[in-house]
Design an enzyme around this catalytic site. Structure first.
Site, mmCIF file in Angstrom:
data_model
loop_
_atom_site.group_PDB
_atom_site.id
_atom_site.type_symbol
_atom_site.label_atom_id
_atom_site.label_comp_id
_atom_site.label_asym_id
_atom_site.label_seq_id
_atom_site.Cartn_x
_atom_site.Cartn_y
_atom_site.Cartn_z
ATOM 1 N N HIS A 22 -3.065 10.883 0.632
ATOM 2 C CA HIS A 22 -2.531 10.722 1.789
ATOM 3 C C HIS A 22 -1.810 12.216 2.575
ATOM 4 O O HIS A 22 -0.679 12.022 2.635
ATOM 5 C CB HIS A 22 -1.534 9.613 1.796
ATOM 6 C CG HIS A 22 -1.297 8.701 3.083
ATOM 7 N ND1 HIS A 22 -1.340 7.618 3.311
ATOM 8 C CD2 HIS A 22 -1.047 9.355 4.383
ATOM 9 C CE1 HIS A 22 -1.076 7.234 4.762
ATOM 10 N NE2 HIS A 22 -0.832 8.465 5.261
ATOM 11 N N GLU A 49 -7.462 8.485 6.400
ATOM 12 C CA GLU A 49 -8.060 9.144 7.552
ATOM 13 C C GLU A 49 -8.261 10.413 7.731
ATOM 14 O O GLU A 49 -7.751 11.669 7.805
ATOM 15 C CB GLU A 49 -6.602 9.223 8.564
ATOM 16 C CG GLU A 49 -5.935 7.666 8.804
ATOM 17 C CD GLU A 49 -4.931 7.623 9.670
ATOM 18 O OE1 GLU A 49 -4.397 8.820 10.438
ATOM 19 O OE2 GLU A 49 -4.352 6.793 10.218
ATOM 20 N N GLU A 87 -3.782 -0.154 8.197
ATOM 21 C CA GLU A 87 -2.590 0.207 8.907
ATOM 22 C C GLU A 87 -2.784 -0.267 10.506
ATOM 23 O O GLU A 87 -3.955 0.009 10.983
ATOM 24 C CB GLU A 87 -2.426 1.757 9.042
ATOM 25 C CG GLU A 87 -1.885 2.460 7.930
ATOM 26 C CD GLU A 87 -1.720 4.085 7.876
ATOM 27 O OE1 GLU A 87 -1.356 4.333 9.152
ATOM 28 O OE2 GLU A 87 -1.834 4.748 7.126
ATOM 29 N N TYR A 116 -4.421 1.691 15.942
ATOM 30 C CA TYR A 116 -3.063 1.783 16.598
ATOM 31 C C TYR A 116 -3.435 1.432 17.895
ATOM 32 O O TYR A 116 -2.505 0.793 18.874
ATOM 33 C CB TYR A 116 -2.416 3.164 16.381
ATOM 34 C CG TYR A 116 -1.800 3.142 15.119
ATOM 35 C CD1 TYR A 116 -2.516 3.709 14.073
ATOM 36 C CD2 TYR A 116 -0.358 2.607 14.713
ATOM 37 C CE1 TYR A 116 -1.974 3.895 12.800
ATOM 38 C CE2 TYR A 116 0.009 2.834 13.406
ATOM 39 C CZ TYR A 116 -0.747 3.395 12.500
ATOM 40 O OH TYR A 116 -0.434 3.369 11.172
ATOM 41 N N ARG A 123 0.840 -1.129 -0.028
ATOM 42 C CA ARG A 123 0.021 -0.045 0.138
ATOM 43 C C ARG A 123 0.868 1.357 -0.015
ATOM 44 O O ARG A 123 1.619 1.454 0.936
ATOM 45 C CB ARG A 123 -0.940 -0.046 1.261
ATOM 46 C CG ARG A 123 -1.938 1.088 1.368
ATOM 47 C CD ARG A 123 -2.682 1.269 2.854
ATOM 48 N NE ARG A 123 -3.187 2.498 2.437
ATOM 49 C CZ ARG A 123 -3.312 3.521 3.573
ATOM 50 N NH1 ARG A 123 -2.993 2.905 4.792
ATOM 51 N NH2 ARG A 123 -3.903 4.476 3.456
ATOM 52 N N ASN A 175 -7.709 1.811 9.796
ATOM 53 C CA ASN A 175 -6.378 2.271 10.540
ATOM 54 C C ASN A 175 -6.523 2.238 11.963
ATOM 55 O O ASN A 175 -7.414 2.888 12.550
ATOM 56 C CB ASN A 175 -5.568 3.475 10.016
ATOM 57 C CG ASN A 175 -4.994 3.367 8.478
ATOM 58 O OD1 ASN A 175 -5.353 2.251 7.918
ATOM 59 N ND2 ASN A 175 -4.688 4.675 8.136
#
Ligand SMILES: *[C@@H]1O[C@H](CO)[C@@H](O)[C@H](O)[C@H]1NC(C)=O
Ligand SMILES: *[C@@H]1O[C@H](CO)[C@@H](O)[C@H](O)[C@H]1NC(C)=O
Ligand SMILES: *[C@@H]1O[C@H](CO)[C@@H](O)[C@H](O)[C@H]1NC(C)=O
Ligand SMILES: *[C@@H]1O[C@H](CO)[C@@H](O)[C@H](O)[C@H]1NC(C)=O
Length: 494
Positions: free
Chosen positions: A138, A183, A394, A327, A93, A325
């Site tokens: 992005h 995002e 991600e 985290y 990606r 995404n």
């Protein structure tokens, strides 16, 4: 709970085999153009908002660095593909730099050196059977488009569509997975709402919501463009990537549960509800919340720009998959509204977020190692949007650059295990997983201090030498075996 736990332990241990990722499940790694390419003004590339901000206001980056050279992937793309080949990933990606292809952002002038660069990269990937997964946006808006207002200006949706058309025409014969935006909440709230990302426009609670509407319309325009004019011939898929931490209620009170739900709806649902829900539009709780607070602030209408029926229908259903995404996790609880409420997204949200001091830290305050949050988030998405095709686009761990990166290995092992349980036990429709990142790179406002790479990059070395960290071998083995080594007794159900 205890009974169910035993039941699953029995089932899986009686098979005397580890759980496996399905055969068609895909593993990859991710990067983005500004963070790795460098070549900021090489052969015809135009200036973007990160070039502009870092050059004109170096203090906007913690270590006063910039992406002028970064990992120099503009020159080292062949090396990068060898690293990918070594990992054995199914896909890579990466993102296209809009101003490398269209220097002033507009479609009247194409920079053929940029075209050549991406053609080389894509062809080299395909040579080794690595699928290109391409993000159109992005975060690196051409500065010319920012000069006329950027994302809060609804006209930007059309410029984005013009750019997407150029990308489909040039690369769509070989690129079969497209991601419109990465995002959106970071683009809007951090970029236009008073945060630390380019272009750092400070107009919170207004500009960020205008940006949000443009992004939703722009995404839908590009989906319809692809769907109506390219899909039949190019046979690809197109979706969007949305990020959120998992918001776990801090206690069992209704108020905390409502605060967690509000937080997920306002951060993830802002984008996902209009596209993936049955009725479309922003989440109801978000509309109500911002309308309520706008009224308390003496606004005559809500600061959240309305989507009219035509727009709701135009946006609804415009994705083949949802990119996620993720985290980390926070503990969320109710927070009373202050007497006077400053105008901003975070004051509209107004919840209390904490972390458990027992959670394993990382080098970033915003990343704690809380693997079960991924599984809970994937289940929330499954329940909220009728189990859409989901790609984890991600997930990764920041440290300070150690080559024997045990912190990263522990993190990935934990998150991959919870992902596996989400797929095999919970039947979440997840088809792909992506590690952020292939390389240590330019981590936006945090500069080069935080390292997310599976490969180390020596940024003092003019050749930007890459060195494998321990996590390379670890991830390689998972891709090969489709298995996360863990004790079957750890299989539990939510
Ligand atoms: C590109 O930028 C560098 C500084 O980063 C400068 O030295 C160089 O002259 C520029 N090249 C072109 C072609 O403008
Ligand atoms: C909430 O309730 C569940 C069971 O109803 C319990 O297992 C859990 O520990 C409680 N959590 C908190 C934070 O009190
Ligand atoms: C908005 O205000 C109304 C009336 O005070 C209240 O009933 C409702 O719960 C509020 N909604 C949100 C999401 O804050
Ligand atoms: C990074 O590169 C510089 C310049 O070539 C070199 O002096 C240094 O030893 C390298 N650092 C490491 C950790 O290899």
């Amino acid at each position: 709970m205890q009974m169910r736990f035993l039941f699953f332990t029995f089932i899986y241990s009686s098979c005397a085999q580890q759980l496996l990722f399905p055969n068609d499940f895909k593993f990859g790694v991710a990067t983005s153009s500004y963070q790795i390419e460098g070549g900021w003004n090489a052969s015809g590339k135009g200036e973007n908002i990160w070039d502009h901000m870092t050059h004109n206001n170096p203090k906007s980056i913690q270590d006063k660095s910039n992406g002028d050279i970064a990992c120099d992937s503009y020159h080292l793309w062949k090396t990068d593909v060898q690293l990918l080949k070594n990992l054995g990933v199914h896909f890579y990606r990466f993102s296209l730099s809009w101003s490398r292809l269209l220097p002033n952002g507009l479609n009247n002038r194409i920079n053929y050196d940029g075209v050549h660069y991406y053609n080389n990269l894509i062809d080299e990937l395909l040579k080794y059977n690595i699928e290109p997964v391409v993000t159109l946006y992005h975060w690196d808006l051409p500065q010319g488009i920012q000069n006329i207002g950027g994302w809060p200006n609804i006209a930007t949706a059309d410029y984005f569509m013009d750019y997407a058309k150029v990308a489909f025409d040039l690369f769509g014969d070989r690129v079969k997975t497209w991601i419109t935006f990465n995002e959106p909440i970071e683009i809007c709230v951090s970029g236009y709402g008073g945060g630390d990302k380019a272009p750092r426009i400070i107009y919170p609670g207004i500009s960020d919501y205008l940006c949000g509407k443009t992004i939703l319309i722009a995404h839908a325009k590009v989906y319809h463009l692809y769907n109506n004019y390219y899909r039949a011939k190019q046979r690809g898929k197109i979706g969007i990537t949305i990020d959120t931490a998992w918001n776990e209620p801090n206690d069992n009170t209704t108020l905390s549960k409502e605060a967690s739900e509000l937080s997920l709806q306002m951060q993830f649902g802002w984008w996902a509800h209009p596209i993936f829900s049955k009725n479309g539009d922003y989440p109801n709780v978000m509309k109500e919340r911002i309308a309520n607070i706008s009224k308390l602030q003496n606004f005559k209408t809500s600061r959240l720009p309305n989507l009219i029926n035509h727009e709701i229908n135009y946006i609804k259903g415009t994705a083949d998959f949802v990119g996620v995404n993720h985290y980390s996790t926070v503990l969320t609880s109710y927070q009373p509204l202050p007497k006077t409420i400053p105008v901003s997204f975070y004051n509209d949200l107004c919840v209390k977020s904490e972390v458990d001091p027992k959670w394993k830290p990382s080098a970033a305050t915003w990343v704690k190692d809380v693997p079960w949050g991924l599984r809970k988030l994937l289940n929330w998405i499954k329940n909220e949007y009728s189990n859409p095709v989901t790609y984890v686009t991600e997930n990764g761990y920041p440290d300070l650059g150690e080559l024997n990166d045990v912190g990263r290995i522990n993190y990935l092992q934990g998150y991959l295990k919870e992902l596996l349980l989400a797929v095999v036990v919970d039947k979440c429709n997840v088809a792909a997983y992506t590690v952020w990142s292939l390389l240590d790179n330019m981590e936006w406002a945090e500069g080069y201090k935080l390292k997310f790479g599976l490969y180390n990059v020596n940024f003092s070395d003019p050749t930007r030498k890459r060195t494998a960290k321990s996590s390379v071998e670890f991830y390689k083995n998972i891709i090969k075996s489709r298995m996360i080594p863990f004790d079957n007794a750890e299989v539990y159900i939510l």
